[in-house]
Design a protein around this motif. Structure first.
Motif, PDB file in Angstrom:
ATOM      1  N   CYS A  86       0.833  -1.198   0.000  1.00  0.00           N
ATOM      2  CA  CYS A  86       0.000   0.000   0.000  1.00  0.00           C
ATOM      3  C   CYS A  86       0.870   1.252   0.000  1.00  0.00           C
ATOM      4  CB  CYS A  86      -0.915   0.010   1.212  1.00  0.00           C
ATOM      5  SG  CYS A  86      -2.173  -1.241   1.131  1.00  0.00           S
ATOM      6  N   ARG A  87       1.930   1.249   0.810  1.00  0.00           N
ATOM      7  CA  ARG A  87       2.810   2.414   0.836  1.00  0.00           C
ATOM      8  C   ARG A  87       3.433   2.642  -0.532  1.00  0.00           C
ATOM      9  NH1 ARG A  87       4.308   0.367   5.820  1.00  0.00           N
ATOM     10  NH2 ARG A  87       6.226  -0.544   5.007  1.00  0.00           N
ATOM     11  N   ARG A  88       3.791   1.538  -1.165  1.00  0.00           N
ATOM     12  CA  ARG A  88       4.414   1.654  -2.482  1.00  0.00           C
ATOM     13  C   ARG A  88       3.443   2.248  -3.506  1.00  0.00           C
ATOM     14  NH1 ARG A  88       7.941  -3.272  -4.799  1.00  0.00           N
ATOM     15  NH2 ARG A  88       8.295  -2.506  -6.900  1.00  0.00           N
ATOM     16  N   ILE A  89       2.208   1.780  -3.453  1.00  0.00           N
ATOM     17  CA  ILE A  89       1.221   2.312  -4.399  1.00  0.00           C
ATOM     18  C   ILE A  89       0.955   3.788  -4.105  1.00  0.00           C
ATOM     19  CG2 ILE A  89      -1.173   2.095  -5.139  1.00  0.00           C
ATOM     20  CD1 ILE A  89      -0.934  -0.891  -4.665  1.00  0.00           C
ATOM     21  N   LEU A  90       0.909   4.143  -2.819  1.00  0.00           N
ATOM     22  CA  LEU A  90       0.699   5.548  -2.459  1.00  0.00           C
ATOM     23  C   LEU A  90       1.837   6.411  -2.983  1.00  0.00           C
ATOM     24  CD1 LEU A  90      -0.711   5.809   1.154  1.00  0.00           C
ATOM     25  CD2 LEU A  90      -1.825   6.199  -1.015  1.00  0.00           C
ATOM     26  N   ARG A  91       3.069   5.904  -2.838  1.00  0.00           N
ATOM     27  CA  ARG A  91       4.218   6.676  -3.338  1.00  0.00           C
ATOM     28  C   ARG A  91       4.126   6.846  -4.842  1.00  0.00           C
ATOM     29  NH1 ARG A  91       7.325   3.810   0.322  1.00  0.00           N
ATOM     30  NH2 ARG A  91       8.091   2.379  -1.274  1.00  0.00           N
ATOM     31  N   PHE A  92       3.712   5.774  -5.514  1.00  0.00           N
ATOM     32  CA  PHE A  92       3.575   5.873  -6.976  1.00  0.00           C
ATOM     33  C   PHE A  92       2.557   6.944  -7.345  1.00  0.00           C
ATOM     34  CE2 PHE A  92       1.225   4.622 -10.760  1.00  0.00           C
ATOM     35  CZ  PHE A  92       2.245   4.598 -11.679  1.00  0.00           C
ATOM     36  N   CYS A  93       1.419   6.943  -6.640  1.00  0.00           N
ATOM     37  CA  CYS A  93       0.397   7.944  -6.954  1.00  0.00           C
ATOM     38  C   CYS A  93       0.900   9.348  -6.625  1.00  0.00           C
ATOM     39  CB  CYS A  93      -0.882   7.647  -6.167  1.00  0.00           C
ATOM     40  SG  CYS A  93      -1.684   6.151  -6.722  1.00  0.00           S
ATOM     41  N   ALA A  94       1.674   9.472  -5.539  1.00  0.00           N
ATOM     42  CA  ALA A  94       2.197  10.786  -5.178  1.00  0.00           C
ATOM     43  C   ALA A  94       3.139  11.297  -6.266  1.00  0.00           C
ATOM     44  CB  ALA A  94       2.915  10.715  -3.837  1.00  0.00           C
ATOM     45  N   ARG A  95       3.923  10.376  -6.837  1.00  0.00           N
ATOM     46  CA  ARG A  95       4.820  10.798  -7.929  1.00  0.00           C
ATOM     47  C   ARG A  95       4.012  11.293  -9.115  1.00  0.00           C
ATOM     48  NH1 ARG A  95       7.902   6.394  -6.710  1.00  0.00           N
ATOM     49  NH2 ARG A  95       7.170   5.155  -8.455  1.00  0.00           N
ATOM     50  N   LEU A  96       2.864  10.689  -9.364  1.00  0.00           N
ATOM     51  CA  LEU A  96       2.015  11.158 -10.457  1.00  0.00           C
ATOM     52  C   LEU A  96       1.307  12.451 -10.097  1.00  0.00           C
ATOM     53  CD1 LEU A  96       0.237   7.966 -11.780  1.00  0.00           C
ATOM     54  CD2 LEU A  96       2.159   9.166 -12.759  1.00  0.00           C
ATOM     55  N   GLY A  97       1.343  12.847  -8.814  1.00  0.00           N
ATOM     56  CA  GLY A  97       0.682  14.074  -8.403  1.00  0.00           C
ATOM     57  C   GLY A  97      -0.715  13.849  -7.842  1.00  0.00           C
ATOM     58  N   PHE A  98      -0.996  12.638  -7.366  1.00  0.00           N
ATOM     59  CA  PHE A  98      -2.321  12.350  -6.836  1.00  0.00           C
ATOM     60  C   PHE A  98      -2.247  12.085  -5.344  1.00  0.00           C
ATOM     61  CE2 PHE A  98      -2.772  11.012 -11.251  1.00  0.00           C
ATOM     62  CZ  PHE A  98      -3.845  11.804 -11.586  1.00  0.00           C
ATOM     63  N   THR A  99      -3.278  12.495  -4.632  1.00  0.00           N
ATOM     64  CA  THR A  99      -3.450  12.115  -3.242  1.00  0.00           C
ATOM     65  C   THR A  99      -4.372  10.913  -3.247  1.00  0.00           C
ATOM     66  OG1 THR A  99      -3.451  14.467  -2.841  1.00  0.00           O
ATOM     67  CG2 THR A  99      -3.937  13.043  -0.988  1.00  0.00           C
ATOM     68  N   ALA A 100      -3.852   9.771  -2.821  1.00  0.00           N
ATOM     69  CA  ALA A 100      -4.629   8.536  -2.923  1.00  0.00           C
ATOM     70  C   ALA A 100      -4.920   7.993  -1.536  1.00  0.00           C
ATOM     71  CB  ALA A 100      -3.863   7.502  -3.743  1.00  0.00           C
ATOM     72  N   ARG A 101      -5.927   7.188  -1.445  1.00  0.00           N
ATOM     73  CA  ARG A 101      -6.268   6.492  -0.199  1.00  0.00           C
ATOM     74  C   ARG A 101      -6.501   5.038  -0.550  1.00  0.00           C
ATOM     75  NH1 ARG A 101      -9.420  10.071   3.255  1.00  0.00           N
ATOM     76  NH2 ARG A 101     -10.658   8.254   3.693  1.00  0.00           N
ATOM     77  N   ILE A 102      -6.045   4.178   0.320  1.00  0.00           N
ATOM     78  CA  ILE A 102      -6.150   2.752   0.036  1.00  0.00           C
ATOM     79  C   ILE A 102      -6.794   2.060   1.226  1.00  0.00           C
ATOM     80  CG2 ILE A 102      -4.862   0.648  -0.452  1.00  0.00           C
ATOM     81  CD1 ILE A 102      -2.769   2.239  -1.724  1.00  0.00           C
ATOM     82  N   ALA A 103      -7.697   1.166   0.937  1.00  0.00           N
ATOM     83  CA  ALA A 103      -8.227   0.305   1.996  1.00  0.00           C
ATOM     84  C   ALA A 103      -8.099  -1.139   1.529  1.00  0.00           C
ATOM     85  CB  ALA A 103      -9.683   0.649   2.279  1.00  0.00           C
ATOM     86  N   VAL A 104      -7.620  -1.983   2.405  1.00  0.00           N
ATOM     87  CA  VAL A 104      -7.526  -3.406   2.101  1.00  0.00           C
ATOM     88  C   VAL A 104      -8.513  -4.116   3.010  1.00  0.00           C
ATOM     89  CG1 VAL A 104      -6.025  -5.407   2.010  1.00  0.00           C
ATOM     90  CG2 VAL A 104      -5.109  -3.145   1.533  1.00  0.00           C
ATOM     91  N   ALA A 105      -9.445  -4.831   2.420  1.00  0.00           N
ATOM     92  CA  ALA A 105     -10.445  -5.512   3.223  1.00  0.00           C
ATOM     93  C   ALA A 105     -10.806  -6.819   2.542  1.00  0.00           C
ATOM     94  CB  ALA A 105     -11.688  -4.642   3.393  1.00  0.00           C
ATOM     95  N   GLY A 106     -11.474  -7.677   3.285  1.00  0.00           N
ATOM     96  CA  GLY A 106     -11.835  -8.983   2.756  1.00  0.00           C
ATOM     97  C   GLY A 106     -13.004  -8.933   1.798  1.00  0.00           C
TER      98      GLY A 106
END
Lengths: 587, 253
Positions: free
Chosen positions: A207-227
């Protein structure tokens, strides 16, 4: 600040005392053990409290007592205060504690908002953090927002482009992170993490990695992992954290504090919830199922089931485009051109069958030969128009077969349609009387371009310029080419650069030469025509502001026709130096 | 001049000639047809009454001078312009000026240029263009082309019915047309003084056109006026015969 407090530790105390005695001896001062114990500075002549020199020795002693790596650098020795810590700016999105919406507010940037039309009104679709800090929010009428913030930068929203970008992001996710990814609504992407998180170091790291990727693109992202998809959807949009990891079976507790809208309910169900005074999902879940279905509708029950995992909710994953390819593994390694050509023909038949099935045709074709020693030999051919004609493509490849170095042998060959396009039926004639079919030039262009290079096959098209050497440009071999204005004499052979002509006898200002010498031969002019005056391109080149060329076509006593020009118009010296130049042969 | 043109010989000789021609061209001469110059003086000297379309024709300047070379280029361009369709022009040097070709009847929409570094590449590209079959003509500017290369081009032209025009350029002091070749016709072009106009100015160019060799016919030599904007030659009108010939020969173009 006491600079030299004697430590309580006995060993260090002994060391320090000994040190201090030695220092005092060096300074020629009497040592009095009791007094040195109490006071950090040497008592004696000239001492007064607060004097800088008085503290220096003691501080030096303290420094000397330190281990080498702890001693302060020289520049800090005279300082009274500690240096400030290096400037550190808080970085957003780092760490699990970072607030999801708390993007840094840049006070200099003008507040930005996008608008869209809802019914008769134009309302804000999205606001930047700066605008949000000023009290604007999505759904607010644009006129009201502009009244509140006069310098607001309002732009039209572009939902199609947003959706297209989201689709690209989902495609990227399907290539990079997980095989099953899909677009979720207008603002989200589903990722099925089953069996892939260990590749990225666990769920949290991924999740942190995906957030960093989105930040590099200039996006503020939120991630939830659930069943369950419902819980993940609710937590990602209404949760408090940028990354929410929901433990298995804890979905009901995790979504309980969220508002009912988190369950993707319809507007009637939401208004019913407001009427009943239901503030969060937990209260909704606590209601008995039968009355809930009657009051809120069957759809609400389904959504609750989706969130709690009582019903599955499949989604249709995006499938990335795989270029059509054909692979043949060989029993025995091959090395001869004939064998390669044979395998190539078999591969081509396989590939063309695939292309026909998919309705595609090739624009660029790659051949990969896997050698026994693990090396790869690659060839590529391009076509000027999409084709799936096996014979034509084979011919293009066969021109390059000799570039393959088989080495100890090739054990597998692969043919990939690197670039392909849909091939549709095209109209071949539009005239009832048109008996002769239009020439089918693309195959010829491919063949010749494969032999000599694509940039060496061209048409010549007109450019709007009076200067002869600038009046043409190279266009693509199948492009439309423009014609030159007719009626002006032009040579069929043009010298790459004009050549100086000597010994010219000509009358000024505008008579053709009577005699000239070029390439060591003297020509006597019998007939001539001109001048055709061509001005320099003053709008494009500063050094041609006044330049003039006077072109003449002349015929000498043998009938040879030349095209030559004089620099200058013959009256104004600024237009040229009256030198004569040969520029071409008319024939 | 005592050698009669083929049509006036006796029928047995004509039949024999036709038989030999059929053997030589493997039966393809008739399918592609002929391209007449439209000038009776030239056409009646050519075997068959015109240039064979599916054949190789060589053109060269009479000297190494640029003007003779330009005359040869325009002559070839005129032949290509009178055929219908796209022309592939294979270059080895960069001195061809497309606006000049447009004045001889080859507008830029009808010409595709292929620039080659070597004569061998140019010949290979020419053969590729000839074998394709949908082009009107392929013009190749080459310096050296031996018997084998020209034979290949001739066969390719026969197969497809595309006219092959080999523009032989002077690379050394040697006349390129002295080397043997399989071409159906070989032409040598030179500039000659044109007819003076009654006023100041410059008129239509005039060329010395020499048919050095042709298959199935004798050599000949003409003085003709150069290509007009449609690629047609014209028969010069001698001043003393101006009134008598003005209606016939001049309009024959």
């Amino acid at each position: 600040m006491p600079t030299a407090r004697i430590p309580e530790n006995t060993k260090e105390r002994q060391q320090l005392l000994a040190l201090r005695e030695r220092l005092a001896e060096d300074a020629g001062l009497a040592t009095e053990g009791t007094r040195t114990e109490d006071c950090s500075c040497p008592r004696g002549g000239g001492w007064r409290p607060g004097a800088g020199w008085a503290n220096r020795q003691a501080r030096q002693a303290e420094i000397d007592a330190m281990p080498a790596h702890q001693r302060p650098p020289m520049r800090m020795l005279g300082r009274r205060s500690e240096p400030a810590p290096p400037l550190q700016f808080p970085r957003e999105g780092r760490g699990p504690g970072a607030s999801p919406g708390a993007a840094m507010v840049d006070v200099d940037a003008p507040p930005l908002a996008t608008t869209h039309r809802r019914g008769q009104r134009i309302v804000l679709a999205a606001v930047s953090p700066e605008a949000g800090a000023l009290g604007l929010h999505p759904g607010m009428p644009a006129t009201q927002a502009r009244a509140l913030v006069p310098e607001l930068d309002l732009r039209d929203s572009d939902p199609e482009a947003d959706a297209a970008f989201l689709a690209r992001l989902a495609l990227f996710a399907a290539r990079r992170w997980t095989p099953a990814a899909a677009v979720s609504g207008a603002d989200g992407v589903w990722l099925d993490l089953t069996g892939v998180t260990h590749l990225f170091g666990g769920e949290a790291a991924m999740c942190r990695r995906i957030l960093r990727f989105c930040a590099r693109l200039g996006f503020t992202a939120r991630i939830a992992v659930a069943g369950t998809t419902g819980a993940a959807h609710a937590l990602a949009r209404f949760g408090a954290e940028a990354v929410t990891l929901c433990r298995n079976g804890g979905e009901a507790d995790a979504i309980a504090p969220l508002p009912p809208a988190a369950l993707r309910l319809g507007e009637p169900a939401l208004s019913a919830a407001r009427r009943f005074g239901i503030a969060n999902v937990g209260e909704l879940l606590a209601m008995p199922r039968g009355p809930l279905g009657r009051r809120f509708g069957q759809r609400t029950l389904e959504r609750i089931d989706h969130a709690l995992g009582r019903a599955g909710e499949p989604f249709q994953p995006i499938v990335p485009h795989e270029p059509p390819r054909a692979l043949l593994r060989l029993l025995e390694p091959i090395a001869t051109a004939e064998a390669i050509a044979q395998v190539l023909a078999d591969l081509m038949a396989l590939l063309v069958a695939q292309l026909e099935r998919d309705g595609l045709a090739v624009r660029r074709l790659g051949l990969v030969c896997h050698r026994v020693d693990g090396e790869e030999q690659r060839l590529a051919v391009g076509t000027v128009s999409a084709t799936r004609d096996a014979a034509h493509l084979l011919h293009l490849l066969s021109l390059k077969i000799e570039r393959i170095e088989p080495g100890f042998g090739i054990e597998a060959m692969e043919l990939v349609a690197v670039r392909s396009e849909p091939l549709r039926a095209s109209q071949i004639g539009h005239d009832l009387g048109d008996v002769a079919a239009a020439p089918d030039l693309p195959p010829l262009v491919d063949r010749i371009a494969g032999r000599i290079g694509a940039d060496r096959l061209f048409r010549v098209s007109a450019v709007e310029s009076d200067v002869p050497e600038r009046s043409l440009r190279n266009a693509g071999p199948l492009d439309e080419a423009l014609d030159w204005p007719s009626g002006w004499p032009r040579p069929v052979r043009l010298l790459a650069r004009p050549e100086r002509v000597d010994k010219v006898i000509a009358e000024l200002p505008d008579q053709p030469p009577l005699r000239f010498s070029w390439r060591g031969r003297t020509h006597r002019v019998r007939k001539a025509d001109g001048p055709e005056r061509i001005y320099g391109e003053w709008w494009a080149r500063a050094n041609e502001a006044d330049a003039v060329r006077d072109y003449f076509q002349v015929e000498d006593e043998d009938g040879a026709r030349f095209w030559l020009f004089r620099r200058g118009d013959g009256t104004d010296p600024r237009t040229g130096d009256l030198s004569w130049w040969m520029h071409g042969a008319m024939g | 001049m005592s050698i009669a043109s083929p049509s006036t010989a006796d029928p047995r000789l004509n039949a024999l000639r036709a038989e030999v021609r059929a053997i030589e061209s493997a039966g393809h001469l008739g399918t592609a047809g002929l391209l007449a110059f439209g000038i009776a003086d030239i056409d009646e000297r050519l075997a068959g009454g015109g240039l064979a379309r599916g054949a190789l024709h060589e053109v060269a300047g009479a000297s190494a001078s640029l003007t003779d070379d330009a005359a040869a280029t325009l002559f070839a361009a005129g032949i290509a312009a009178r055929l219908e369709g796209v022309v592939l022009w294979v270059l080895t040097r960069r001195d061809l000026f497309a606006p000049g070709l447009a004045l001889a009847g080859l507008p830029p929409s009808r010409v595709i240029y292929a620039e080659c570094r070597k004569d061998e590449d140019a010949l290979a590209v020419t053969e590729e263009g000839l074998r394709h079959g949908s082009l009107a003509a392929v013009v190749a500017e080459v310096g050296r082309a031996g018997m084998t290369a020209t034979r290949r081009l001739q066969l390719a032209a026969e197969d497809s019915g595309t006219a092959a025009l080999l523009l032989r350029r002077w690379r050394s002091a040697a006349d390129p047309l002295l080397v043997p070749s399989a071409a159906a016709t070989r032409w040598r072009l030179a500039c000659v003084p044109s007819e003076p106009l009654p006023t100041a100015g410059i008129g239509r160019p005039r060329w010395s056109i020499e048919l050095v060799r042709q298959r199935g016919g004798p050599a000949h030599h003409w003085i003709m006026e150069g290509c007009d904007e449609a690629g047609r030659l014209a028969c010069p009108v001698a001043p003393q015969h101006r009134t008598a010939a003005a209606g016939g020969t001049r309009a024959a173009a």
